[in-house]
Motif scaffolding. Structure first.
Motif, mmCIF file in Angstrom:
data_model
loop_
_atom_site.group_PDB
_atom_site.id
_atom_site.type_symbol
_atom_site.label_atom_id
_atom_site.label_comp_id
_atom_site.label_asym_id
_atom_site.label_seq_id
_atom_site.Cartn_x
_atom_site.Cartn_y
_atom_site.Cartn_z
ATOM 1 N N THR A 58 0.830 -1.203 0.000
ATOM 2 C CA THR A 58 0.000 0.000 0.000
ATOM 3 C C THR A 58 0.860 1.246 0.000
ATOM 4 O O THR A 58 0.623 2.188 -0.768
ATOM 5 N N ALA A 59 1.883 1.277 0.856
ATOM 6 C CA ALA A 59 2.732 2.459 0.965
ATOM 7 C C ALA A 59 3.475 2.740 -0.333
ATOM 8 O O ALA A 59 3.631 3.898 -0.740
ATOM 9 N N PHE A 85 -11.932 3.067 -6.475
ATOM 10 C CA PHE A 85 -12.103 1.903 -5.607
ATOM 11 C C PHE A 85 -12.608 0.699 -6.422
ATOM 12 O O PHE A 85 -12.308 -0.452 -6.084
ATOM 13 N N ILE A 86 -13.358 0.958 -7.500
ATOM 14 C CA ILE A 86 -13.805 -0.135 -8.378
ATOM 15 C C ILE A 86 -12.602 -0.764 -9.069
ATOM 16 O O ILE A 86 -12.439 -1.990 -9.108
ATOM 17 N N LEU A 281 -7.610 -3.099 1.439
ATOM 18 C CA LEU A 281 -8.196 -2.257 2.490
ATOM 19 C C LEU A 281 -7.388 -0.975 2.667
ATOM 20 O O LEU A 281 -7.950 0.120 2.822
ATOM 21 N N GLY A 282 -6.072 -1.107 2.623
ATOM 22 C CA GLY A 282 -5.216 0.075 2.729
ATOM 23 C C GLY A 282 -5.419 1.038 1.577
ATOM 24 O O GLY A 282 -5.457 2.259 1.766
ATOM 25 N N ILE A 286 -6.639 4.984 2.049
ATOM 26 C CA ILE A 286 -5.874 6.118 1.536
ATOM 27 C C ILE A 286 -6.687 6.891 0.497
ATOM 28 O O ILE A 286 -6.670 8.131 0.454
ATOM 29 N N LEU A 287 -7.430 6.166 -0.351
ATOM 30 C CA LEU A 287 -8.254 6.818 -1.369
ATOM 31 C C LEU A 287 -9.310 7.705 -0.736
ATOM 32 O O LEU A 287 -9.504 8.864 -1.146
ATOM 33 N N VAL A 288 -10.024 7.190 0.267
ATOM 34 C CA VAL A 288 -11.063 7.969 0.952
ATOM 35 C C VAL A 288 -10.448 9.195 1.626
ATOM 36 O O VAL A 288 -11.003 10.306 1.558
#
Length: 619
Positions: A58-59, A85-86, A281-282, A286-288
């Protein structure tokens, strides 16, 4: 714009990031000094668990490009960015279920080893060179982005911060190898989330609370998320983001050495898949955070846009300028945000350096010098880390000419990642494709994607397709900014308003589909590959999903590959020992011999591990 200054506490917080990151590298250099093998250095001995690997993934790909660029995108173009997210969901499912099993069970270290096993050495070398160019270009962008942020908020020398980033990354990557990269990434991921949360809390408080932010964003048309326009020239619609974004990010996740290298460092395939799904999930978190940061920023600047009013010179400076506004009376917190941006960059650059060193060592050095000692191999690996650290840092100079960091980064991945995705898809999904089709498809995909991307750079898309949502300067304090009169645009060819105006998110799809189509056609013209000559381990029989009702049609789609021979189902790790023992005599990626039972498979866990394999291959 006059840069605002850091306080002592800002510098303390910011410096702590570099000290801790370097300390992790030193720690692993000391801890692992007795395990001086290139295998331990490059893939962590294949004994990593899913937790730190998930944070590291994720990082690495939620870099400073996300911290700085994504909120700016939302501020200017609206919250449709959340539709990524899609794309992320499709990408992680396809990577974990389609690509990862093939790479993990093959026991490879470089993903491009697969191309030699499936096709031949020229295909492998061509793909490796393209990957090296792509990664150096992309890393240049993510080194430049936080340097720009630091320059914006402190006036610190832009190129001084670029070289500081490169030196620290190269230092801990060269000392500690993959384990240092993964654990440093995990720490930096925490810093990124904490930095985002401080901006969200303080920013929403300044805007009068989250309900007020939502209301003002709705009034400013920032919440018009679902645009179903099928026009491929539109910059962001639900189709460009969900379809084009899936192709772009699948090239990043599904076949990218940096991702796959960390997945295959896990002790079992189950851990590798868990790492990918927890990483999803990460990505969502981060997106939100990035989307809400953009909306809060719009609420704050809705009556005085610092970009169009000339207070800042580039959209990527919006986020750091906003941070200095809301934290002006809170020493230490601006330093935390800049540490947040640099965390994303340090993790990405370190992962890239490690991946570049791995593919260069595995694909070129070992091919030329197959009998190197463990000690010499480790020193060569460290030397490659140092070399690529210097090259990636130097590329940041070119990144200053590429425009917005998000579009620049994803355009690079699209131009190179798309054809690469097509190449691996040809190998994994289409058993009848031969090496000529693979090489011809790769060249076709690269040509198409570079054609459209370079054309778009020379002839930018019409404003009607890329113009941001309305921005106001009604309440701005008058400045002495001189308005420039736009120069007359040169005459544009007809193709500039069609092909060259394609959304940048479709570059990857163009390259991938072009590669697949050309590869299939060339293979039929030059003579299809015989399925009987291909190890089942190298093919993913997705046709089983669509032909589950007919054994006859399933076998027809297998194209002669012996998927029912028991090798893949019963001994999925078999390719590792087979590949290591027979690599020197592989021709066209196959060896005609029966594989015995492999100790890496655990039928109770329905997974496989590498501990037993190490004992077998250690000699």
């Amino acid at each position: 714009m006059e840069a605002k200054s850091f306080t002592v506490w800002d510098y303390v917080v910011f410096a702590a990031l570099f000290v801790i990151s370097s300390g992790i590298g030193v720690f692993f250099a000391i801890k692992e000094r007795k395990k001086a093998t290139s295998r331990e250095f490059l893939v962590g001995g294949r004994q990593m668990s899913f937790g730190p690997v998930a944070l590291s993934l994720t990082a690495s790909f939620m870099s400073a490009v996300t911290v700085l660029g994504a909120p700016s995108e939302v501020y200017r173009f609206g919250a449709s960015f959340v539709l990524f997210f899609i794309a992320y969901t499709f990408v992680i499912i396809l990577t974990s279920e389609l690509f990862l099993p093939v790479f993990y069970r093959s026991g490879i270290t470089s993903t491009y080893e697969y191309l030699q096993l499936r096709f031949n050495k020229p295909v492998r070398y061509a793909a490796t060179v393209i990957y090296i160019v792509q990664t150096i270009l992309y890393t240049g962008v993510v080194v430049y982005a936080p340097a720009l942020a630091l320059n914006q908020v402190t006036g610190f020398d832009l190129w001084g911060s670029v070289f500081a980033t490169g030196i620290v990354c190269t230092f801990y990557c060269t000392l500690g190898g993959l384990k240092a990269v993964v654990w440093t990434d995990a720490f930096q991921m925490v810093v990124m989330i904490v930095g985002f949360l401080t901006v969200l809390i303080q920013g929403s408080a300044h805007a009068g609370g989250l309900p007020n932010v939502i209301e003002q964003s709705r009034n400013g048309s920032r919440l018009n998320i679902f645009d179903f326009d099928v026009d491929p020239l539109r910059r962001h619609t639900i189709w460009t983001i969900s379809v084009g974004g899936t192709f772009t990010w699948l090239g990043i996740y599904g076949v990218n050495q940096s991702t796959i290298q960390r997945c295959i460092s896990c002790k079992t395939e189950k851990h590798a898949k868990l790492a990918l799904y927890f990483n999803l999930l990460g990505l969502w978190i981060i997106l939100v955070c990035a989307v809400f940061s953009g909306l809060i920023m719009y609420s704050h600047f809705k009556d005085c846009d610092p970009w169009t009013s000339g207070i800042i010179s580039a959209p990527d400076q919006l986020m750091p300028y906003f941070v200095m506004e809301i934290f002006s009376m809170m020493p230490g917190l601006p330093g935390l945000f800049v540490a947040c941006a640099f965390s994303g960059t340090l993790s990405t650059v370190a992962a890239s350096i490690n991946a570049l060193a791995t593919v260069t060592f595995e694909d070129f050095v070992k091919s030329c010098f197959p009998h190197l000692s463990d000690k010499l191999s480790t020193w060569i690996s460290k030397g490659l880390c140092l070399l690529f650290g210097v090259m990636c840092t130097s590329m940041a100079v070119a990144a200053s000419l590429m425009g917005g960091v998000v579009q620049a980064a994803l355009s690079i991945h699209g131009m190179c990642g798309g054809p690469m995705l097509g190449l691996f898809s040809l190998g994994i999904l289409f058993p009848f494709v031969n090496w000529k089709g693979a090489l011809g498809g790769l060249l076709t995909g690269i040509t198409l994607s570079f054609w459209v991307a370079i054309g778009a750079f020379i002839y930018p898309a019409p404003d009607s397709k890329t113009w941001p949502l309305p921005l106001s300067t009604d309440h701005c304090v008058p400045t002495n900014v001189t308005e420039t009169v736009p120069t007359a645009l040169p005459s544009r060819p007809a193709i500039a308003d069609t092909w060259y105006s394609l959304s940048y998110l479709y570059y990857s799809a163009v390259g991938c589909l072009g590669c697949i189509a050309a590869g299939i056609i060339i293979s039929f013209i030059t003579g299809r590959q015989s399925g009987k000559d291909i190890q089942p381990l190298l093919i993913r029989p997705v046709c089983n999903l669509f032909c589950f009702w007919s054994e006859k049609y399933k076998r027809l789609c297998w194209c002669g590959v012996q998927h029912d021979g028991g090798t893949e189902q019963e001994n999925p790790e078999g390719g590792s020992s087979w590949k290591r023992g027979a690599e020197s005599v592989l021709q066209n990626g196959l060896k005609q011999e029966t594989l015995g039972h492999n100790p890496g498979h655990d039928p109770k866990d329905k997974s496989f591990h590498t501990t037993a394999l190490e004992k077998v291959t250690r000699f």
